[in-house]
Motif scaffolding. Structure first.
Motif, PDB file in Angstrom:
ATOM      1  N   MET A   1     -55.687 -34.494 -62.209  1.00 15.63           N
ATOM      2  CA  MET A   1     -55.259 -35.878 -62.362  1.00 15.63           C
ATOM      3  C   MET A   1     -55.425 -36.631 -61.033  1.00 15.63           C
ATOM      4  O   MET A   1     -55.363 -36.042 -59.961  1.00 15.63           O
ATOM      5  CB  MET A   1     -53.756 -35.929 -62.714  1.00 15.63           C
ATOM      6  N   ARG A   2     -55.547 -37.976 -61.179  1.00 11.61           N
ATOM      7  CA  ARG A   2     -55.599 -38.774 -59.949  1.00 11.61           C
ATOM      8  C   ARG A   2     -54.773 -40.038 -60.169  1.00 11.61           C
ATOM      9  O   ARG A   2     -54.731 -40.587 -61.289  1.00 11.61           O
ATOM     10  CB  ARG A   2     -57.041 -39.168 -59.616  1.00 11.61           C
ATOM     11  N   THR A   3     -54.102 -40.528 -59.127  1.00  7.82           N
ATOM     12  CA  THR A   3     -53.389 -41.799 -59.215  1.00  7.82           C
ATOM     13  C   THR A   3     -53.397 -42.471 -57.847  1.00  7.82           C
ATOM     14  O   THR A   3     -53.827 -41.861 -56.860  1.00  7.82           O
ATOM     15  CB  THR A   3     -51.936 -41.591 -59.702  1.00  7.82           C
ATOM     16  N   GLN A   4     -52.913 -43.675 -57.759  1.00 11.87           N
ATOM     17  CA  GLN A   4     -52.882 -44.342 -56.454  1.00 11.87           C
ATOM     18  C   GLN A   4     -51.735 -43.786 -55.613  1.00 11.87           C
ATOM     19  O   GLN A   4     -51.911 -43.450 -54.443  1.00 11.87           O
ATOM     20  CB  GLN A   4     -52.744 -45.864 -56.637  1.00 11.87           C
ATOM     21  N   VAL A   5     -50.516 -43.722 -56.212  1.00 13.29           N
ATOM     22  CA  VAL A   5     -49.359 -43.228 -55.444  1.00 13.29           C
ATOM     23  C   VAL A   5     -48.695 -42.087 -56.211  1.00 13.29           C
ATOM     24  O   VAL A   5     -48.231 -42.286 -57.340  1.00 13.29           O
ATOM     25  CB  VAL A   5     -48.324 -44.360 -55.199  1.00 13.29           C
ATOM     26  N   GLY A   6     -48.663 -40.906 -55.615  1.00 12.52           N
ATOM     27  CA  GLY A   6     -47.948 -39.758 -56.195  1.00 12.52           C
ATOM     28  C   GLY A   6     -46.516 -39.774 -55.684  1.00 12.52           C
ATOM     29  O   GLY A   6     -46.306 -39.786 -54.461  1.00 12.52           O
ATOM     30  N   ILE A   7     -45.539 -39.845 -56.586  1.00  8.44           N
ATOM     31  CA  ILE A   7     -44.127 -39.949 -56.171  1.00  8.44           C
ATOM     32  C   ILE A   7     -43.415 -38.655 -56.510  1.00  8.44           C
ATOM     33  O   ILE A   7     -43.398 -38.230 -57.688  1.00  8.44           O
ATOM     34  CB  ILE A   7     -43.437 -41.140 -56.875  1.00  8.44           C
ATOM     35  N   ILE A   8     -42.833 -38.012 -55.499  1.00 11.83           N
ATOM     36  CA  ILE A   8     -42.101 -36.758 -55.709  1.00 11.83           C
ATOM     37  C   ILE A   8     -40.616 -37.082 -55.813  1.00 11.83           C
ATOM     38  O   ILE A   8     -40.019 -37.572 -54.847  1.00 11.83           O
ATOM     39  CB  ILE A   8     -42.315 -35.767 -54.552  1.00 11.83           C
ATOM     40  N   GLY A   9     -40.038 -36.865 -57.000  1.00 17.23           N
ATOM     41  CA  GLY A   9     -38.600 -37.087 -57.165  1.00 17.23           C
ATOM     42  C   GLY A   9     -38.269 -38.277 -58.038  1.00 17.23           C
ATOM     43  O   GLY A   9     -38.739 -39.388 -57.789  1.00 17.23           O
ATOM     44  N   ALA A  10     -37.435 -38.030 -59.060  1.00 17.23           N
ATOM     45  CA  ALA A  10     -36.981 -39.108 -59.970  1.00 17.23           C
ATOM     46  C   ALA A  10     -35.505 -39.410 -59.702  1.00 17.23           C
ATOM     47  O   ALA A  10     -34.651 -39.374 -60.588  1.00 17.23           O
ATOM     48  CB  ALA A  10     -37.185 -38.699 -61.424  1.00 17.23           C
ATOM     49  N   GLY A  11     -35.199 -39.668 -58.434  1.00 18.25           N
ATOM     50  CA  GLY A  11     -33.886 -40.202 -58.080  1.00 18.25           C
ATOM     51  C   GLY A  11     -34.025 -41.705 -57.932  1.00 18.25           C
ATOM     52  O   GLY A  11     -35.066 -42.280 -58.297  1.00 18.25           O
ATOM     53  N   PRO A  12     -33.001 -42.384 -57.410  1.00 19.24           N
ATOM     54  CA  PRO A  12     -33.092 -43.839 -57.260  1.00 19.24           C
ATOM     55  C   PRO A  12     -34.309 -44.292 -56.464  1.00 19.24           C
ATOM     56  O   PRO A  12     -34.985 -45.249 -56.842  1.00 19.24           O
ATOM     57  CB  PRO A  12     -31.801 -44.195 -56.521  1.00 19.24           C
ATOM     58  N   ALA A  13     -34.631 -43.590 -55.354  1.00 16.69           N
ATOM     59  CA  ALA A  13     -35.769 -44.015 -54.514  1.00 16.69           C
ATOM     60  C   ALA A  13     -37.082 -43.916 -55.282  1.00 16.69           C
ATOM     61  O   ALA A  13     -37.846 -44.896 -55.355  1.00 16.69           O
ATOM     62  CB  ALA A  13     -35.827 -43.167 -53.237  1.00 16.69           C
ATOM     63  N   GLY A  14     -37.342 -42.765 -55.888  1.00 14.30           N
ATOM     64  CA  GLY A  14     -38.620 -42.557 -56.564  1.00 14.30           C
ATOM     65  C   GLY A  14     -38.795 -43.444 -57.787  1.00 14.30           C
ATOM     66  O   GLY A  14     -39.844 -44.052 -57.998  1.00 14.30           O
ATOM     67  N   LEU A  15     -37.727 -43.560 -58.572  1.00 11.65           N
ATOM     68  CA  LEU A  15     -37.828 -44.352 -59.811  1.00 11.65           C
ATOM     69  C   LEU A  15     -37.958 -45.845 -59.521  1.00 11.65           C
ATOM     70  O   LEU A  15     -38.737 -46.553 -60.160  1.00 11.65           O
ATOM     71  CB  LEU A  15     -36.597 -44.089 -60.691  1.00 11.65           C
ATOM     72  N   GLN A  24     -46.478 -54.662 -59.649  1.00 11.00           N
ATOM     73  CA  GLN A  24     -47.551 -55.227 -58.811  1.00 11.00           C
ATOM     74  C   GLN A  24     -48.922 -54.672 -59.188  1.00 11.00           C
ATOM     75  O   GLN A  24     -49.900 -54.837 -58.454  1.00 11.00           O
ATOM     76  CB  GLN A  24     -47.258 -54.925 -57.329  1.00 11.00           C
ATOM     77  N   GLY A  25     -48.948 -53.925 -60.313  1.00  8.11           N
ATOM     78  CA  GLY A  25     -50.229 -53.399 -60.786  1.00  8.11           C
ATOM     79  C   GLY A  25     -50.721 -52.189 -60.003  1.00  8.11           C
ATOM     80  O   GLY A  25     -51.899 -51.844 -60.043  1.00  8.11           O
ATOM     81  N   VAL A  26     -49.797 -51.540 -59.286  1.00  5.20           N
ATOM     82  CA  VAL A  26     -50.175 -50.323 -58.535  1.00  5.20           C
ATOM     83  C   VAL A  26     -49.746 -49.115 -59.362  1.00  5.20           C
ATOM     84  O   VAL A  26     -48.579 -48.993 -59.754  1.00  5.20           O
ATOM     85  CB  VAL A  26     -49.491 -50.286 -57.152  1.00  5.20           C
ATOM     86  N   ASP A  27     -50.688 -48.222 -59.648  1.00  9.89           N
ATOM     87  CA  ASP A  27     -50.410 -47.063 -60.494  1.00  9.89           C
ATOM     88  C   ASP A  27     -49.709 -45.953 -59.717  1.00  9.89           C
ATOM     89  O   ASP A  27     -49.992 -45.752 -58.519  1.00  9.89           O
ATOM     90  CB  ASP A  27     -51.724 -46.484 -61.048  1.00  9.89           C
ATOM     91  N   SER A  28     -48.800 -45.258 -60.389  1.00  9.41           N
ATOM     92  CA  SER A  28     -48.131 -44.115 -59.746  1.00  9.41           C
ATOM     93  C   SER A  28     -47.794 -43.086 -60.811  1.00  9.41           C
ATOM     94  O   SER A  28     -47.765 -43.393 -62.008  1.00  9.41           O
ATOM     95  CB  SER A  28     -46.839 -44.569 -59.047  1.00  9.41           C
ATOM     96  N   VAL A  29     -47.543 -41.870 -60.360  1.00 10.98           N
ATOM     97  CA  VAL A  29     -47.061 -40.796 -61.218  1.00 10.98           C
ATOM     98  C   VAL A  29     -45.792 -40.252 -60.572  1.00 10.98           C
ATOM     99  O   VAL A  29     -45.780 -39.994 -59.356  1.00 10.98           O
ATOM    100  CB  VAL A  29     -48.102 -39.653 -61.343  1.00 10.98           C
ATOM    101  N   VAL A  30     -44.713 -40.135 -61.361  1.00 15.32           N
ATOM    102  CA  VAL A  30     -43.454 -39.589 -60.836  1.00 15.32           C
ATOM    103  C   VAL A  30     -43.315 -38.146 -61.324  1.00 15.32           C
ATOM    104  O   VAL A  30     -43.397 -37.881 -62.531  1.00 15.32           O
ATOM    105  CB  VAL A  30     -42.233 -40.413 -61.307  1.00 15.32           C
ATOM    106  N   LEU A  31     -43.105 -37.227 -60.362  1.00 14.74           N
ATOM    107  CA  LEU A  31     -42.939 -35.807 -60.690  1.00 14.74           C
ATOM    108  C   LEU A  31     -41.527 -35.366 -60.318  1.00 14.74           C
ATOM    109  O   LEU A  31     -41.100 -35.544 -59.174  1.00 14.74           O
ATOM    110  CB  LEU A  31     -43.958 -34.966 -59.916  1.00 14.74           C
ATOM    111  N   GLU A  32     -40.797 -34.834 -61.299  1.00  9.16           N
ATOM    112  CA  GLU A  32     -39.389 -34.461 -61.091  1.00  9.16           C
ATOM    113  C   GLU A  32     -39.183 -33.023 -61.548  1.00  9.16           C
ATOM    114  O   GLU A  32     -39.538 -32.660 -62.672  1.00  9.16           O
ATOM    115  CB  GLU A  32     -38.481 -35.394 -61.898  1.00  9.16           C
TER     116      GLU A  32
END
Ligand code: FAS
Ligand code: PHB
Length: 395
Positions: A1-15, A24-32
């Motif tokens: 898989m590929r995305t613009q921003v990979g986010i580690i963690g579905a806490g308040p900061a990541g979500l 803003q039209g920036v793609d991300s994937v959240v992994l928890e």
């Protein structure tokens, strides 16, 4: 898989970061790594600064918060058997705090992520972060179906204090600052209407106690306990007896008891990373800093970082402007150190310290508390810091 921003963690900061980027039209994937039920049920913080309410509304996650959040205009300091109200809003330019559980914030952000159909994967434990000095870093993560890779332009380490992202920073290249405290907090959630209209911070010779709440039906309490305390050391009767003692007033204000539905022990430390950007890896929230919970700043700091990081990544993608990313750490450290200083000050103001120095500290503490109740200037400084100094988001 590929995305613009990979986010580690579905806490308040990541979500929150994911949602602000999505707008803003920036793609991300959240992994928890935890499952959804666990994340939704975690009992943590409870006090939101106005800037946090604003950020959640800006993200589109403010509707239930504005409907159900309890707006408070003051807090009570309780010591020597008497209560002293600090009129926070009157002293802090009319700004108020909102009492709304972190688990509600997280639930609202998960529901929002689902409603926009953006990627949020639970049960996805990140095991490695690589290539952060390249233009295409890689996250390796494990799910029930095996091991996977996510290529990104940037990685946001929103995985809390014990996550993998800060650990991925080259050893020796990370300047950190730390302060430990000789006590911990026993947190209690009870199904009983609050016995006070506003938060009560009590300084007692047996130790600190806090009467907070989650709703008109749910109360939240904290007791200062020894480090290493286990929640099982504190059966219901012992909890209520200690709360009655530490929250007691000379005029006999009542403390209603009820079913205790959750109890947990949280350690206390102050921690700051001196650098939050490491190539294409950006740290945010507890991954970058920890505050003692006395000042109710942990969640609010995580939100503030997510707001700054979302604006910086948006500037990179939408305007090709590297400036906000280059100044990400400096911008965040301004609100982080203000919150660190306030949280440490509130903690030493209200907690009982054993030992010889304890007697000197006791007298100095009482003098500081009495001064706060007599001096408008001192109370204003507390109020301004409690609602958040807004250094980050000028009016
Ligand atoms: P979080 O820790 O909330 O979220 C990080 C997420 O990353 C977690 O869901 C975790 O499962 C996930 N993760 C970690 N490693 C991973 C990996 N390898 N792969 C994938 N996912 C991974 N603050 C207050 O203001 N008041 C309080 O009363 C208060 N009480 C607290 C009580 C406890 C027990 C704790 C631990 C914290 C408390 N805090 C409190 C602070 C807390 O609210 C944090 O500041 C807040 O959760 C920070 O949010 P995040 O940075 O998103 O980190
Ligand atoms: C909470 O309700 O969880 C809470 C409130 C105020 C604090 C800390 C925690 O200072």
């Amino acid at each position: 898989m590929r995305t613009q921003v990979g986010i580690i963690g579905a806490g308040p900061a990541g979500l929150l970061l994911a949602q602000l980027l999505h707008r803003q039209g920036v793609d991300s994937v959240v992994l928890e790594r935890q499952d959804e039920a666990y994340v939704r049920s975690r009992i943590r913080a409870g006090v939101l600064e106005p800037a946090t309410v604003e950020a959640l509304c800006e993200a589109g996650a403010g509707e239930r918060l504005l409907r159900e959040g309890l707006v408070h205009h003051g807090i009570e300091l309780r010591f020597g058997g008497r209560g002293h109200r600090i009129p926070v809003s009157r002293l802090a330019g009319g700004r108020a705090i909102t009492v709304y559980g972190q688990q509600e914030v997280v639930a609202d952000l998960i529901d929002l992520r689902r409603s926009v159909g953006a990627p949020l994967e639970f049960g996805a434990e990140v095991t490695a972060v690589a290539g952060t000095d390249s233009a295409s870093p890689v996250i390796t993560y494990r799910t029930a179906t095996g091991e996977h890779e996510l290529r990104c332009d940037f990685i946001a380490g929103c995985d809390g204090f014990h996550g993998v992202s800060r650990a991925a920073v080259r050893p020796g290249s990370l300047r950190t600052y730390q302060r430990d405290y000789p006590y911990a907090w026993l947190g209690v959630l009870a199904a009983v209407p609050p016995s006070a209209e506003e938060l009560v911070y009590a300084r007692h010779e047996r130790g600190f106690a806090l009467h907070s709440m989650r709703s008109p039906q749910m109360s939240r309490f904290y007791l200062q306990v020894e480090p290493g305390t286990k929640a099982t050391d504190w059966p219901d009767e012992r909890i209520w007896k200690e709360l009655r003692t530490r929250l007691a007033t000379d005029d006999g204000r009542r403390l209603d008891e009820g079913e205790i539905v959750d109890r947990s022990v949280t350690g206390m430390r102050s921690f700051v990373c001196g650098e939050m950007r490491h190539g294409r890896l950006l740290l945010a929230g507890d991954a970058a800093h920890i505050v003692p919970p006395t000042g109710a700043k942990g969640l609010n700091l995580a939100v503030a970082d997510a707001r700054v990081l979302a604006r910086a990544l948006t500037a990179h993608y939408r305007a090709g402007d590297p400036g906000p990313l280059d100044s990400y750490t400096a911008t965040c450290l301004e609100h982080i150190w203000r919150a660190q200083d306030f949280s440490s000050w509130m903690t030493t103001l209200l907690h009982r310290q054993e030992g010889a120095a304890g007697e000197f500290d006791d007298r100095a503490q009482l003098s500081r508390l009495e001064y706060l109740c007599r001096s408008r200037a001192a109370a204003t400084a507390l109020a301004e810091n409690y609602v958040g100094t807004g250094l980050l988001c000028p009016a």
